[in-house]
Structure formats: C-alpha cells, structure tokens
Write a protein that holds these residues in place. Sequence first.
Motif, PDB file in Angstrom:
ATOM      1  N   ILE A  17       0.745  -1.337  -0.037  1.00 11.73           N
ATOM      2  CA  ILE A  17       0.025   0.029  -0.124  1.00 11.73           C
ATOM      3  C   ILE A  17       0.728   1.125  -0.083  1.00 11.73           C
ATOM      4  N   ASN A  18       2.120   1.164   0.501  1.00 11.21           N
ATOM      5  CA  ASN A  18       2.886   2.648   0.454  1.00 11.21           C
ATOM      6  C   ASN A  18       3.447   2.963  -1.066  1.00 11.21           C
ATOM      7  N   PHE A  19       3.232   1.933  -2.114  1.00 13.03           N
ATOM      8  CA  PHE A  19       3.974   2.271  -3.284  1.00 13.03           C
ATOM      9  C   PHE A  19       2.938   2.459  -4.258  1.00 13.03           C
ATOM     10  N   LEU A  20       1.627   2.130  -4.258  1.00 12.47           N
ATOM     11  CA  LEU A  20       0.592   2.112  -5.224  1.00 12.47           C
ATOM     12  C   LEU A  20      -0.523   2.983  -5.024  1.00 12.47           C
ATOM     13  N   LEU A 123      19.053 -14.439  -1.103  1.00 10.71           N
ATOM     14  CA  LEU A 123      18.294 -13.417  -1.766  1.00 10.71           C
ATOM     15  C   LEU A 123      19.025 -11.990  -1.614  1.00 10.71           C
ATOM     16  N   PRO A 124      19.989 -11.792  -2.605  1.00  8.11           N
ATOM     17  CA  PRO A 124      20.794 -10.818  -2.784  1.00  8.11           C
ATOM     18  C   PRO A 124      19.881  -9.418  -3.231  1.00  8.11           C
ATOM     19  N   ILE A 125      19.228  -8.819  -2.205  1.00  9.84           N
ATOM     20  CA  ILE A 125      18.231  -7.694  -2.507  1.00  9.84           C
ATOM     21  C   ILE A 125      18.765  -6.546  -3.202  1.00  9.84           C
ATOM     22  N   ASP A 126      19.777  -6.214  -2.951  1.00  8.44           N
ATOM     23  CA  ASP A 126      20.569  -5.020  -3.553  1.00  8.44           C
ATOM     24  C   ASP A 126      21.005  -5.452  -5.024  1.00  8.44           C
ATOM     25  N   SER A 127      21.857  -6.588  -5.176  1.00  5.58           N
ATOM     26  CA  SER A 127      22.533  -6.927  -6.545  1.00  5.58           C
ATOM     27  C   SER A 127      21.192  -7.241  -7.420  1.00  5.58           C
ATOM     28  N   TRP A 128      20.225  -7.798  -7.131  1.00  5.43           N
ATOM     29  CA  TRP A 128      19.181  -8.181  -7.768  1.00  5.43           C
ATOM     30  C   TRP A 128      18.360  -7.005  -8.192  1.00  5.43           C
ATOM     31  N   GLY A 129      18.407  -5.984  -7.202  1.00  5.52           N
ATOM     32  CA  GLY A 129      17.662  -4.857  -7.291  1.00  5.52           C
ATOM     33  C   GLY A 129      16.189  -5.012  -7.170  1.00  5.52           C
ATOM     34  N   ILE A 130      15.874  -5.941  -5.947  1.00  2.00           N
ATOM     35  CA  ILE A 130      14.439  -6.014  -5.545  1.00  2.00           C
ATOM     36  C   ILE A 130      13.937  -4.770  -4.957  1.00  2.00           C
ATOM     37  N   ASP A 131      12.769  -4.462  -5.119  1.00  3.26           N
ATOM     38  CA  ASP A 131      12.467  -2.939  -4.668  1.00  3.26           C
ATOM     39  C   ASP A 131      11.711  -3.176  -3.304  1.00  3.26           C
ATOM     40  N   VAL A 132      11.110  -4.236  -2.916  1.00  2.00           N
ATOM     41  CA  VAL A 132      10.203  -4.371  -1.685  1.00  2.00           C
ATOM     42  C   VAL A 132      10.255  -5.874  -1.349  1.00  2.00           C
ATOM     43  N   VAL A 133      10.894  -5.870  -0.122  1.00  2.00           N
ATOM     44  CA  VAL A 133      10.919  -7.321   0.475  1.00  2.00           C
ATOM     45  C   VAL A 133      10.383  -7.069   1.764  1.00  2.00           C
ATOM     46  N   PRO A 154      15.527   2.548  -3.288  1.00  2.00           N
ATOM     47  CA  PRO A 154      15.301   3.972  -3.751  1.00  2.00           C
ATOM     48  C   PRO A 154      14.205   4.012  -4.762  1.00  2.00           C
ATOM     49  N   LYS A 155      14.171   3.214  -5.833  1.00  2.00           N
ATOM     50  CA  LYS A 155      13.154   3.188  -6.789  1.00  2.00           C
ATOM     51  C   LYS A 155      11.652   3.308  -6.115  1.00  2.00           C
ATOM     52  N   ALA A 156      11.611   2.394  -5.132  1.00  2.00           N
ATOM     53  CA  ALA A 156      10.156   2.374  -4.404  1.00  2.00           C
ATOM     54  C   ALA A 156      10.143   3.412  -3.633  1.00  2.00           C
ATOM     55  N   TRP A 157      10.895   4.107  -2.938  1.00  2.00           N
ATOM     56  CA  TRP A 157      10.720   5.460  -2.202  1.00  2.00           C
ATOM     57  C   TRP A 157      10.441   6.491  -3.357  1.00  2.00           C
ATOM     58  N   GLU A 158      10.850   6.251  -4.506  1.00  2.00           N
ATOM     59  CA  GLU A 158      10.302   7.370  -5.373  1.00  2.00           C
ATOM     60  C   GLU A 158       8.862   7.283  -5.678  1.00  2.00           C
ATOM     61  N   ASP A 171       2.407   3.317   7.405  1.00  2.00           N
ATOM     62  CA  ASP A 171       2.842   4.367   6.585  1.00  2.00           C
ATOM     63  C   ASP A 171       4.385   4.305   6.645  1.00  2.00           C
ATOM     64  N   LEU A 172       5.128   3.725   5.690  1.00  2.00           N
ATOM     65  CA  LEU A 172       6.400   3.430   5.943  1.00  2.00           C
ATOM     66  C   LEU A 172       7.445   4.754   6.185  1.00  2.00           C
ATOM     67  N   ALA A 173       7.134   5.883   5.712  1.00  2.00           N
ATOM     68  CA  ALA A 173       7.824   7.110   5.684  1.00  2.00           C
ATOM     69  C   ALA A 173       8.047   7.524   7.271  1.00  2.00           C
ATOM     70  N   ALA A 174       7.003   7.058   7.851  1.00  2.00           N
ATOM     71  CA  ALA A 174       7.091   7.475   9.509  1.00  2.00           C
ATOM     72  C   ALA A 174       8.205   6.492  10.024  1.00  2.00           C
ATOM     73  N   TYR A 175       8.205   5.314   9.615  1.00  2.00           N
ATOM     74  CA  TYR A 175       9.321   4.236  10.046  1.00  2.00           C
ATOM     75  C   TYR A 175      10.590   4.723   9.758  1.00  2.00           C
ATOM     76  N   ARG A 176      10.814   5.297   8.670  1.00  2.00           N
ATOM     77  CA  ARG A 176      11.944   5.486   8.039  1.00  2.00           C
ATOM     78  C   ARG A 176      12.455   6.760   8.652  1.00  2.00           C
ATOM     79  N   LYS A 177      11.680   7.788   8.774  1.00  2.00           N
ATOM     80  CA  LYS A 177      11.934   8.965   9.453  1.00  2.00           C
ATOM     81  C   LYS A 177      12.527   8.665  10.913  1.00  2.00           C
ATOM     82  N   THR A 178      11.971   7.788  11.581  1.00  2.00           N
ATOM     83  CA  THR A 178      12.179   7.446  13.077  1.00  2.00           C
ATOM     84  C   THR A 178      13.224   6.830  13.212  1.00  2.00           C
ATOM     85  N   ALA A 179      13.521   5.684  12.327  1.00  2.00           N
ATOM     86  CA  ALA A 179      14.564   4.904  12.433  1.00  2.00           C
ATOM     87  C   ALA A 179      15.872   5.501  12.350  1.00  2.00           C
TER      88      ALA A 179
END
Lengths: 329, 329
Positions: A17-20, A123-133, A154-158, A171-179
Amino acid sequence: HCASSASGTGAMEAGIINFLSAGDRVLVGCNGKFGDRWAQLSAAFGLEVEKISAEWGQPLDPEQFREKLVGDTEKQIKAVIVTHSETSTGVLNDLETINRYVKDHGEALIIVDAVTSLGAVNLPIDSWGIDVVASGSQKGYMIPPGLGFVCVSPKAWEAYKTAKLPRFYFDLAAYRKTAAKNTNPFTPPVNLVIALQTALRMMKAEGLDSIFARHQRLMNATREAIKALSLPLFAPDQAASPAITAVAPVSVESEQIRSVMKKHFDIILAGGQDHLKGKIFRIGHLGFVSDRDILAAIGALEASLRELGYESMTPGAGIAAAARVFAQS
Amino acid sequence: HCASSASGTGAMEAGIINFLSAGDRVLVGCNGKFGDRWAQLSAAFGLEVEKISAEWGQPLDPEQFREKLVGDTEKQIKAVIVTHSETSTGVLNDLETINRYVKDHGEALIIVDAVTSLGAVNLPIDSWGIDVVASGSQKGYMIPPGLGFVCVSPKAWEAYKTAKLPRFYFDLAAYRKTAAKNTNPFTPPVNLVIALQTALRMMKAEGLDSIFARHQRLMNATREAIKALSLPLFAPDQAASPAITAVAPVSVESEQIRSVMKKHFDIILAGGQDHLKGKIFRIGHLGFVSDRDILAAIGALEASLRELGYESMTPGAGIAAAARVFAQS
C-alpha cells in the motif's frame, strides 16, 4: 529497513500500500495460499489485479510474467508481486528469473513476500535490485512472531511520493524517519527487538553461506528420507523450498499422521490449507533447526507410519537416507 | 473482541477504518498527542475531521461535543473519536458524559482509545454502549507490547457492512470469523497470547474493583507526593488519569530530573511529547505497579531533586505524603 509490530501479512500489506494507488495494474503470482492472499489484499485496496497462476505444488512459470511484461508497451503494470517461498506448498519460485523480466520492463516495481525465504535461501536484495521485500520475525530469524520487516529500494521510495493508497499505521515513511533517530513511530514489540539482536548475532556468527547451506542440507535430508519411505513429495525437486517440505501421502491419511506425531511424539506438523486440507502434511525446517531435529522428525514419522499400518517402507529407510545426506554435506 | 499483532495505534486504526467510508464526518477529541494522532489518522483515510480541542493538560469539554451533536440535525456525524486516558498529558477525559451526548445523537458511533484506561479505570463498555474500544497489551494488561485489542458493538458491526475504507490486515470481520473457531486470520504473537492468559488470571484473582482501587490509590499517592514536593501537576485533580501523572517542574529542568533518575536509580520517566518536550516528565503507574513502586519512584525523585539543588521542598515530604495516602486507602 522498517520494522513494525505486525505479522508477515501486515508487513506485506505495508509493502504494497505504500507504493501504489487505487486502479494501478499489478501482476500477482498465485501458486498457493500466500500468493492468493496478496491477490485478495491487492483487490481489497482497489488495485487492478491480474493473476499469474500455477497449480498449487508447482512453481510459477517466469515465461508467463515475461509475456505480460513485454506486452505492456504502455507501461501500465505498476508492480509485480511474488511469493518467493510459498509456505503453503513448499515451493520456491524462481524469483531471480521473474525479477530479470521485471527489470527488462523498467517501470514496474517488484514486491516480494520473503517471509519464509529470507534467512533460509540467498536473496541478494541489492544486487538483484528487488524493490520491496517483506518478512517476519518468526521464520528465518528464529524468534517469536509479531515483528514484521520491510526493506525498500530507492526506486520504491520514489514511487511512494505519488502513491495514494491511504495508510497511517503502515506508513513506511514514518518508520524511515524515526529509524534515522533510532526510534519508532509507534510502540514496537520491544521484547522481540531485543530477541532479534541476539538472533542477528547468532546469524552473524554462523555466517550467511553456512546458514543457506544448512537449510539446503535440511531440505535434502528431509526430501531423501520422504522418498526412501515411498511417500510422494508435493513439490518437484527443482522447485523445492529450503524452508518447508510438503508431503502428499496416498495409502495413509495425512491427518492421522499429524495426529499420531502430535500425540505420541509432541511434534507438530502443519496440515494443508484451503483445498489441500487433509491432503498434505508439511515438515518445517526453517530457522532454528538442526540436523538432529530432522532425524527426530523422520524417526517419529517412521514410528507413526508403522503405528498406522503403513507397509510401503523398509523400517529405518528414512533415517538411513537422511543420515546419508548429512554424511555427504 | 478481536486481537491482532499490532500496537495500540494499529488497534485504533482497525477501530476506525472498519466502520467508516471516505468523506464521512467525524468529531475527534484533541487534547494531547494521541487525540491529535487519531485526527491525523482519520484525515489520512479521507475522513472529514472536525476537531474538538482543549489545551494539552486540560480535559475535553463535553459541552462542545453536545453542541456539535445537537446541531447535526441531518445526522452527518458518523463517529465521535475520543481518547479516554490521554497518556501524553495524564488527563482522563469525561467519556461517560461525552458518550451520553453521542447516544442522544443516536446515529454516530463512539470510538474510544482506551489504551491506558482499560484495566486501570472502570469502563463499562456494554452498559454505556461504547461501540468500539481499542487497547493494547502493554498497559493495563501488564505484558509486553505487540498485541492490539478491539472490542466491537453490534451497532458497529452493522456499520461495518456499509463501510468502504479499504482494509485487509486490519479487516476485523476476518478476526471475528476465525475467533469463533478459536484461531486467527494471520499469525498472532503467540508468546503474548500465552502471557495474556496469565495476566487475565492475575486480574481475575485481584478483581476489577480492587484493580481500579489500586490505580486510584497509586494516582493519589503520586499526586499528593508531587504536591508535597511543591512541583506543579500538569493535569487538574478532577481530570487526573489513574494511568500516568505528568509533572511540569519550574525551578528545575525536567530533562535533568529524567537523566538523574535514569543514571542513578535506573528508573525511566517518560518525557513530554511534541511541544511539551523538555517541559514535563511523566510517572507511569499503570498495570503491574504496586505501592512499593510508587515509594521507590518518589524516593528516587526526592534524591534526584536534592542532587539537582532543588530547594523548594522539605526532604522526605514526598514519601510522607504518599505513605499517608497508602495508610488511608
């Protein structure tokens, strides 16, 4: 990385729900209970869902994703949602290939349910470029349920910036900000956070490669033992999940096996879900599981089968097969 | 009753989104961090929010709710959202009176944040006819955070049928359906469920009346001690929460008190939130708290004040005041 007080399903909801926005077209891989769940969830939020289905027990066909993605010249597909390890059937989907086709498409995000794959299989998230795990605490991370994780590219955050589905608790931005300030937007499950610290130290000490090799070994030992007992494996070898093995017995009742295993040996085997109820049982070998645990489970399974009058096995054949795998790996 | 893997905020989100549709008009009581949060949450889901505000530290004025509700002859107000015990300020709002006005209105649901009131103060949900009550495991229920509860009235279940806000993880009908079969729609925080069983047995043994009396006593002892130390209480006596007491010191720094309390006495006092940061400290006396704990906290507070050079007190006056309350109740 965002962590919330939630189950794996809560983490996946956050991951979607955060990206669509309502009306967005999404492809959802459906070959089990969890793939189906993400299709239901997506529909509940007003996304335009197109299912890419395979029979339960079989892996998703990456080619079907490729066709849809190549055909989408107007770039209307906003996300591809895939369950990496389908816990309901013990199938590991070919995420690497599906992801490559998503990358060729260029626009769509790839959103992955890694609840029973993260920490069990590479599951090499970064090298495969997985957007959301999305994943959860009670599987590869070995601690009780209640902490959900979401990893965001970063693409998903866009995409987040223009995504309009309503959200607050997730709302993941709230988690990102507080993290960034080493805190949380809402009360976290503190006991699990502390447990996770210990789990992560254990995982660091064992090393990711060793962890993946251990899961591979546990899976192989389980599957070889099941074969040696002449019980049909539900998923094919080439798509077997290192998290869980599903067995579809024919001349003996699945539910009876589960019942005897629980009553006499205090071992809980999962049953089948939805239309697989009563048709399969599942042996979990994910997370805090050792070779000894597999031998205990197979030994108890042999004893249970014997008690139920199952005759298509040589007594001891299961343990012998598992021991052979352990000796070789 | 539905229980989910979530914090109190997650439970409140569930309590709001299951019974309303985008564009619905809601009154939200705002006199602290949590009231404000429910207004933000409601706005995030597209509800038409009208705030009924009071200064932080003061209770909501029920009369303002009455006026809005009486004026709503076309019955456009779909819900009234009230925080019973406002944890950020230590204020207990007059839920009973506000609820009476909601009942006079006849149409609107009353949705209550009872995170720090349930299990601390009498909240007769059925006899008052409260429609939705949300709470969490880590407060009155004395166990770690991570389990959110929502209690739903028949009238709210009726509203559920036409409520259109999207939901999946927090779709309470799924919890209701599975609860009837003694299970859960999604993996629950099993360790907390087991802990809750123990907590509920303890609460049954102590008895609700005794629990409420204990919280009243702890609150009175804390407040009398604070007064005896010539420190200003943030909330007035007639609106004091039995869960938490906020103190707004003037001639000594709140943050210094918190720091000394933590460093020398291993006691964590909460600070102020948002614009109250640095202006208040809060003493929690909710849940698994005894008379002894209050004496320890007040004793440590006296010692900390002394260390910080605070001179407006007679040493020992705080403990003497608390002991007087304990002797009388």
